[in-house]
Design an enzyme around this catalytic site. Structure first.
Site, PDB file in Angstrom:
ATOM      1  CG  ASP A 236      -0.376   0.071   2.522  1.00  0.00           C
ATOM      2  OD1 ASP A 236       0.852  -0.073   2.625  1.00  0.00           O
ATOM      3  OD2 ASP A 236      -1.134   0.258   3.511  1.00  0.00           O
ATOM      4  CB  SER A 237       4.583   1.730  -0.056  1.00  0.00           C
ATOM      5  OG  SER A 237       4.847   0.607  -0.862  1.00  0.00           O
TER       6      SER A 237
ATOM      7  CD  GLU B  51       1.163  -1.466   8.034  1.00  0.00           C
ATOM      8  OE1 GLU B  51       0.931  -0.688   8.983  1.00  0.00           O
ATOM      9  OE2 GLU B  51       1.514  -1.077   6.909  1.00  0.00           O
TER      10      GLU B  51
ATOM     11  CD  GLU C  64       8.738  -0.725   7.167  1.00  0.00           C
ATOM     12  OE1 GLU C  64       7.644  -1.314   6.993  1.00  0.00           O
ATOM     13  OE2 GLU C  64       8.972   0.406   6.719  1.00  0.00           O
TER      14      GLU C  64
HETATM   15  O1  KIV Z   1       3.372  -0.997   1.599  1.00  0.00           O
HETATM   16  C1  KIV Z   1       4.521  -1.426   1.611  1.00  0.00           C
HETATM   17  O2  KIV Z   1       5.285  -1.345   0.636  1.00  0.00           O
HETATM   18  C2  KIV Z   1       4.972  -2.044   2.834  1.00  0.00           C
HETATM   19  C3  KIV Z   1       6.438  -2.003   3.044  1.00  0.00           C
HETATM   20  C4  KIV Z   1       6.793  -0.689   3.641  1.00  0.00           C
HETATM   21  C5  KIV Z   1       6.878  -3.115   3.872  1.00  0.00           C
HETATM   22  O3  KIV Z   1       4.209  -2.480   3.630  1.00  0.00           O
END
Ligand code: KIV
Length: 284
Positions: A48-49, A119, A186
């Site tokens: 979701d980044s 998460e 992380e």
């Molecule tokens: O959304 C993402 O790319 C992630 C990474 C920061 C681990 O969750």
């Protein structure tokens, strides 16, 4: 197309047995997925980044399930071999087990993902358990969890004190017991990552900025190629400055359009004289 066999869970556990670190990268689009698959990247995270790297938001919070499905489907089409993980966006699983299973199922059914990631620590163990019981492989994510960045006090190292480190180690056990087949750590100290990896019984521990002593490594694609303009996390290594290459190419394009050196004859198609003369006759 690569002639490698489609990567599935037994392959990943075999790598752990063989003590061969697993490679994992983020990816959000078809052409990049194609290149990553060709390069032999074993796992892909449609993170979701993408809210920040692709959509320009300041955080991951505005990302929706529909955004994720659109991008995950494109990645799946580009990377038929890699193990593709769909990242559950903010509030797609926190409210309850039922919504978590429903949205995890969308990643599998609509985007063709191989697993999901979410998460959170022990409080999210029931979500992991419900998703796994629905037959969907699940990955936990501990340490710096961007969806809770406000509560964590910013993008910074987590688990620095013994007390905080113990909480992360306990959370890892809770997620493993709930059925997570893997956990991403992380931005936690390297020794904590090593300890959690050694204590894991049937769970693959992956590191993002948490040192070498895990079963594999994850990097954010945009950080490794200088493609995210707002900041470069200290933990990321730049493997090539694609951002600079693209910027220079774009500047050259603008300059060549202005100087009429682009397009050149090889960039357009002509018309035979007789057809053109005929055209002039019939067009008033
Ligand atoms: O959304 C993402 O790319 C992630 C990474 C920061 C681990 O969750």
């Amino acid at each position: 197309m690569t002639d490698r066999k489609k990567i599935a869970l037994p392959y990943l556990f075999q790598k752990v047995q063989d003590k061969e670190p697993i490679s994992w990268l983020t990816c959000y689009d078809y052409p990049t997925a194609y290149l990553q698959d060709q390069a032999g990247v074993e796992m892909i995270l449609v993170g979701d980044s993408l809210g920040m790297t692709m959509l320009g938001y300041d955080s991951t919070l505005p990302v929706t399930m529909d955004d994720m499905i659109r991008h995950a489907s494109a990645v799946r089409r580009g990377a038929p071999t890699a193990f593709v993980v769909g990242d559950m966006p903010y509030m797609s699983y926190q409210p309850g087990n039922e919504i978590a299973v429903k949205n995890a199922g969308r990643f599998m059914a609509e985007a063709g993902c191989d697993a999901i990631k979410l998460e959170g620590g022990a409080a999210m163990a029931p979500r992991i358990q419900a998703i796994v019981e629905a037959g969907i492989p699940a990955i936990g994510h501990l340490g710096l969890t961007p969806q809770s960045v406000a509560a964590l006090g910013g993008f910074r190292l987590q688990g620095k004190s013994a007390e905080m480190a113990k909480k992360i180690a306990d959370d890892a056990k809770a997620l493993e017991k709930a059925g997570a087949f893997a956990i991403l750590l992380e931005l936690v100290p390297d020794r904590l990552c090593k300890m959690i990896t050694e204590r894991a019984e049937n769970c693959i521990i992956m590191s993002l900025g948490s040192g070498p002593d895990a079963h594999g490594q994850l990097l954010i694609y945009h950080d490794m190629f200088g493609l995210y303009p707002k900041f470069k996390p200290k933990m990321a290594k730049v493997f090539g400055n694609a951002g600079e290459v693209i910027l220079n190419g774009l500047k050259q394009y603008v300059s060549e359009v202005k100087s009429v050196t682009f397009p050149a004859p090889e960039n357009w198609f002509g018309m035979p004289d007789e057809e053109f003369n005929e055209l002039k006759k019939i067009v008033k």
